[in-house]
Enzyme design. Structure first.
Site, PDB file in Angstrom:
ATOM      1  N   GLN A   2       8.109   5.403  -0.411  1.00 22.93           N
ATOM      2  CA  GLN A   2       7.516   5.186   0.886  1.00 22.93           C
ATOM      3  C   GLN A   2       8.101   3.901   1.571  1.00 22.93           C
ATOM      4  OE1 GLN A   2       5.803   6.779   3.503  1.00 22.93           O
ATOM      5  NE2 GLN A   2       6.897   8.141   2.087  1.00 22.93           N
ATOM      6  N   ILE A 350       2.043   2.135  -5.939  1.00 20.57           N
ATOM      7  CA  ILE A 350       2.194   2.737  -4.585  1.00 20.57           C
ATOM      8  C   ILE A 350       3.529   2.514  -3.970  1.00 20.57           C
ATOM      9  CG2 ILE A 350       1.107   2.028  -2.025  1.00 20.57           C
ATOM     10  CD1 ILE A 350      -1.253   0.413  -3.276  1.00 20.57           C
ATOM     11  N   CYS A 351       3.948   3.728  -3.504  1.00 23.32           N
ATOM     12  CA  CYS A 351       5.185   3.849  -3.320  1.00 23.32           C
ATOM     13  C   CYS A 351       5.377   3.474  -1.774  1.00 23.32           C
ATOM     14  CB  CYS A 351       5.701   5.278  -3.395  1.00 23.32           C
ATOM     15  SG  CYS A 351       7.306   5.700  -3.211  1.00 23.32           S
ATOM     16  N   MET A 352       5.839   2.067  -1.675  1.00 25.37           N
ATOM     17  CA  MET A 352       6.084   1.622  -0.319  1.00 25.37           C
ATOM     18  C   MET A 352       7.271   0.446  -0.601  1.00 25.37           C
ATOM     19  SD  MET A 352       2.333   0.452   0.955  1.00 25.37           S
ATOM     20  CE  MET A 352       2.736  -0.070   2.655  1.00 25.37           C
TER      21      MET A 352
END
EC number: 2.3.2.23
Length: 422
Positions: A2, A350-352
């Site tokens: 992300q 968290i995929c950021m």
């Protein structure tokens, strides 16, 4: 993986979230530090809506406000694909059919134009990923939104073998000078210089006791309980120094003290949107509770049910900082509850992109990152997994899964993993 700005199912569900590197992202108008978007942004939006109205044959502004923009690139005639044709390499590949428009979303932080807009697209097509990733080359100027959109539309026309639309050239026309004041231009430079200047001041403060008048100004707006926490941290640091057991770096410690003071002054913090606790009084290990999410979201409803079942109606995050902060991002993971969707990976990472070295900027404020994560969870349709095994979230597993995703990104570009992978 992300990008900094999230979008939900109506924006990307399993589709791609790909953004442009910027500073301190505050989704949905969340705190991002610095002045809010000024007259230039309003003029840009007005110009965009006048050119790319909802009846435009190629590119349409679906909705626009000061913190968010949604638009569509129409594929009529793209690549010669007829009705019912199988999707080719330059047609949307997930969650759409040939001929569907490419839906693009933009989040605009309070610090615009010092902070570039952050873009995402409802697709996992790597060709679209490349289009957005090229926007990192455009970082300066008072009309970044117009510049970015010109590049996006031009590149999409090339991608889908379409002629360049003449209306794109209208994005080069200057905005009225009186609307873009010198104050806005200078604020960009001030924002870029701020971290270095404030770090120097913080460093001085840790060495010497401030005069009473200066200290009063520094502590203004901070509650007594939080002032006590800051004083305890300083006391522990002095004691560690005397004992020869100094941990961390002066650079990271100074910046983290500044971040903590800024949070304690913040209206979002005081308003109960989130809470911060230091793990074992360590300035390098924070537990952050997301206490409020969008009340219209399914996640909010899940948290209310969680409160009835377990007595906790918040999402617990852990921020871990290294000695080279703020030049490297913190490692952030979800501790509890176990979530599905929301771009949460195995182990709770968290995929950021903003949480990677490539997407991170030392100008980011920690509060804006907190608010951005909160927005990402909601827009990514995060849901609480009731009854899930809580042991599946751990620091080791989160680090492993995140490292794996970063390696994949470096080789193949940004993408969103399938839902079953988190």
């Amino acid at each position: 993986m992300q990008q900094p700005q999230p979008q939900g199912q109506q924006q990307p569900g399993p589709g791609q979230q790909l953004g442009v590197q910027g500073a301190a992202p505050g989704a949905g108008g969340g705190p991002g530090g610095g002045p809010g978007p000024g007259p230039c942004l309003r003029r840009e939006l007005k110009l965009l809506e006048s050119i790319f109205h909802r009846g435009h044959e190629r590119f349409r502004i679906a909705s626009a406000c000061l913190d968010e923009l949604s638009c569509e690139f129409l594929l009529a005639g793209a690549g010669g694909a007829g009705a019912g044709a199988a999707p080719g390499p330059h047609l949307p590949s997930r969650g759409s059919v040939p001929g569907d428009p490419v839906r693009i979303h933009c989040n605009i932080t309070e610090s615009y134009p010092a902070v570039p807009p952050i873009w995402s697209v409802e697709s996992d097509d790597p060709n679209l990923a490349a289009v957005l990733e090229r926007l990192v080359d455009i970082k300066k100027g008072n009309t970044l939104l117009l510049q970015h959109l010109k590049r996006i539309i031009s590149d999409l026309c090339k991608l889908y073998n379409l002629p360049q639309h003449p209306d794109v050239e209208m994005l080069d026309q200057p905005l009225p000078a009186e609307q873009c004041t010198q104050e806005e231009v200078s604020s960009e430079d001030e924002d870029e210089e701020m971290p270095e200047d404030t770090e120097d001041l913080d460093h001085y403060e840790m060495k010497e006791e401030e005069p009473a008048e200066g200290k009063k100004s520094e502590d203004d707006g901070i509650g007594k309980e939080n002032l006590a926490i800051l004083e305890k941290i300083k006391k522990n640091q002095r004691q560690d120094y005397l004992n020869g057991a100094v941990s961390g770096s002066v650079q990271a410690t100074d910046r983290l003290m500044k971040e903590l003071r800024d949070i304690y002054r913040s209206q979002s913090f005081k308003g109960g949107n989130y809470a911060v606790e230091l793990v074992n009084d360590s300035l390098y290990d924070w537990n952050v509770k997301l206490l409020k999410v969008d009340q219209d979201s399914a996640l909010h409803n899940d948290l209310q049910i969680l409160k009835e079942k377990e007595g906790a109606d918040f999402i617990l995050l852990n921020f871990s900082f290294k000695d080279n902060f703020p030049f490297d991002p913190p490692f952030v993971r979800v501790v509890s509850p176990v979530l599905s969707g929301g771009y949460v990976l195995g182990g709770g990472a968290i995929c950021m992109e903003l949480l990677t070295k490539q997407g991170w900027s030392s100008a980011y404020s920690i509060e804006s990152v907190i608010m951005q994560i909160s927005a990402t969870l909601v827009k990514g349709k995060a849901r609480v997994q009731f009854g899930a095994n809580k042991s599946q979230y751990s620091l080791t597993r989160a680090q492993q899964s995140y490292k794996s995703l970063v390696q994949i990104h470096e080789k193949n570009g940004w993408y969103t993993p399938p839902k079953e992978d988190g």
